[in-house]
Design a protein around this motif. Structure first.
Motif, PDB file in Angstrom:
ATOM      1  N   LEU A   1      -5.378   1.042   1.601  1.00  0.00           N
ATOM      2  CA  LEU A   1      -5.273   1.945   0.451  1.00  0.00           C
ATOM      3  C   LEU A   1      -6.307   3.064   0.524  1.00  0.00           C
ATOM      4  O   LEU A   1      -5.999   4.218   0.202  1.00  0.00           O
ATOM      5  N   ASN A   2      -7.525   2.749   0.948  1.00  0.00           N
ATOM      6  CA  ASN A   2      -8.556   3.781   1.094  1.00  0.00           C
ATOM      7  C   ASN A   2      -8.131   4.832   2.120  1.00  0.00           C
ATOM      8  O   ASN A   2      -8.303   6.032   1.906  1.00  0.00           O
TER       9      ASN A   2
ATOM     10  N   ARG B   1      -5.984  -4.902   2.435  1.00  0.00           N
ATOM     11  CA  ARG B   1      -5.175  -4.060   1.546  1.00  0.00           C
ATOM     12  C   ARG B   1      -6.028  -2.908   1.026  1.00  0.00           C
ATOM     13  O   ARG B   1      -5.593  -1.760   0.996  1.00  0.00           O
ATOM     14  N   GLN B   2      -7.262  -3.215   0.619  1.00  0.00           N
ATOM     15  CA  GLN B   2      -8.174  -2.193   0.127  1.00  0.00           C
ATOM     16  C   GLN B   2      -8.466  -1.153   1.213  1.00  0.00           C
ATOM     17  O   GLN B   2      -8.485   0.045   0.950  1.00  0.00           O
TER      18      GLN B   2
ATOM     19  N   THR C   1       1.915   2.367  -3.561  1.00  0.00           N
ATOM     20  CA  THR C   1       0.851   3.098  -4.250  1.00  0.00           C
ATOM     21  C   THR C   1       0.653   4.469  -3.614  1.00  0.00           C
ATOM     22  O   THR C   1       0.549   5.479  -4.305  1.00  0.00           O
ATOM     23  N   GLY C   2       0.615   4.498  -2.293  1.00  0.00           N
ATOM     24  CA  GLY C   2       0.431   5.761  -1.579  1.00  0.00           C
ATOM     25  C   GLY C   2       1.546   6.746  -1.853  1.00  0.00           C
ATOM     26  O   GLY C   2       1.313   7.952  -1.958  1.00  0.00           O
TER      27      GLY C   2
ATOM     28  N   ALA D   1       0.832  -1.199   0.000  1.00  0.00           N
ATOM     29  CA  ALA D   1       0.000   0.000   0.000  1.00  0.00           C
ATOM     30  C   ALA D   1       0.872   1.257   0.000  1.00  0.00           C
ATOM     31  O   ALA D   1       0.521   2.261  -0.633  1.00  0.00           O
ATOM     32  N   HIS D   2       2.014   1.175   0.672  1.00  0.00           N
ATOM     33  CA  HIS D   2       2.927   2.318   0.731  1.00  0.00           C
ATOM     34  C   HIS D   2       3.426   2.684  -0.660  1.00  0.00           C
ATOM     35  O   HIS D   2       3.532   3.869  -1.002  1.00  0.00           O
TER      36      HIS D   2
ATOM     37  N   THR E   1      -5.278   6.890   0.549  1.00  0.00           N
ATOM     38  CA  THR E   1      -5.788   7.756  -0.514  1.00  0.00           C
ATOM     39  C   THR E   1      -6.506   8.962   0.069  1.00  0.00           C
ATOM     40  O   THR E   1      -6.280  10.095  -0.357  1.00  0.00           O
TER      41      THR E   1
END
Length: 188
Positions: free
Chosen positions: A146-147, A142-143, A111-112, A108-109, A150
């Motif tokens: 990520l939310n 994970r979702q 993508t973040g 996630a990091h 984001t």
């Protein structure tokens, strides 16, 4: 048959109408999400096929790749809506397994970090050296992470920061996402 009885009856009718409305909304969300999956799959296949065309001008290739990214984002959104509709109906299966949250936070990091970089926001992730093993649905957690990332990036002004901290104490895992953004109103 008195005033209190009529009030109770009115409240019961109102609650029944609300329940029917919520049920209809959940059904619509599930149906719409399901119906959008096929056209998005067709779009993705067409764009992927077009990207492999030989001697494609660079500017056309760039537009197609951008379109493919948007189609993939829309597909993820539709999948999330379908999952939420199923969860609301109580039919969303969880695929639990023992996972080390450090790996999911690291994914996630990545993508973040891309989001933060384009937004001019600093991102810091702190994880412990030892594994943080929990029994969860890998894709759903994970979702969730990520939310959170984001939203943290989205509501943090340029020059601000987002800090993600994973920890473990007393047999419990903890994850916090903090940012220097506008925050949530106390009433909410």
């Amino acid at each position: 048959k008195d005033e209190l009885g009529r009030l109770a009856e009115t409240l019961n009718q109102m609650m029944a109408r609300l329940e029917r409305s919520f049920t209809a909304l959940r059904r619509f969300t599930a149906d719409a999400s399901h119906e959008l999956k096929t056209p998005l799959t067709v779009l993705r296949a067409g764009v992927e096929r077009a990207v492999t065309t030989p001697n494609l001008p660079q500017e056309t290739l760039a537009v197609l790749e951008e379109t493919l990214q948007e189609v993939n984002r829309m597909t993820e959104l539709v999948d999330a809506l379908l999952m939420l509709a199923r969860a609301d109906e109580g039919i969303a299966p969880l695929h639990r397994e023992r996972v080390d949250l450090r790996a999911i936070v690291a994914e996630a990091h990545e993508t973040g970090e891309l989001l933060a970089e384009s937004a001019g926001v600093e991102m810091q992730v702190v994880t412990p050296a030892e594994p943080v093993v929990v029994d969860v649905d890998r894709s759903r957690i994970r979702q969730l992470i990520l939310n959170l990332l984001t939203n943290a990036v989205k509501y943090t002004p340029r020059g601000g920061s987002v800090r993600v901290q994973l920890g473990q104490a007393d047999g419990r895992a903890s994850l916090s996402v903090a940012d220097t953004g506008i925050g949530i109103a106390p009433g909410d």
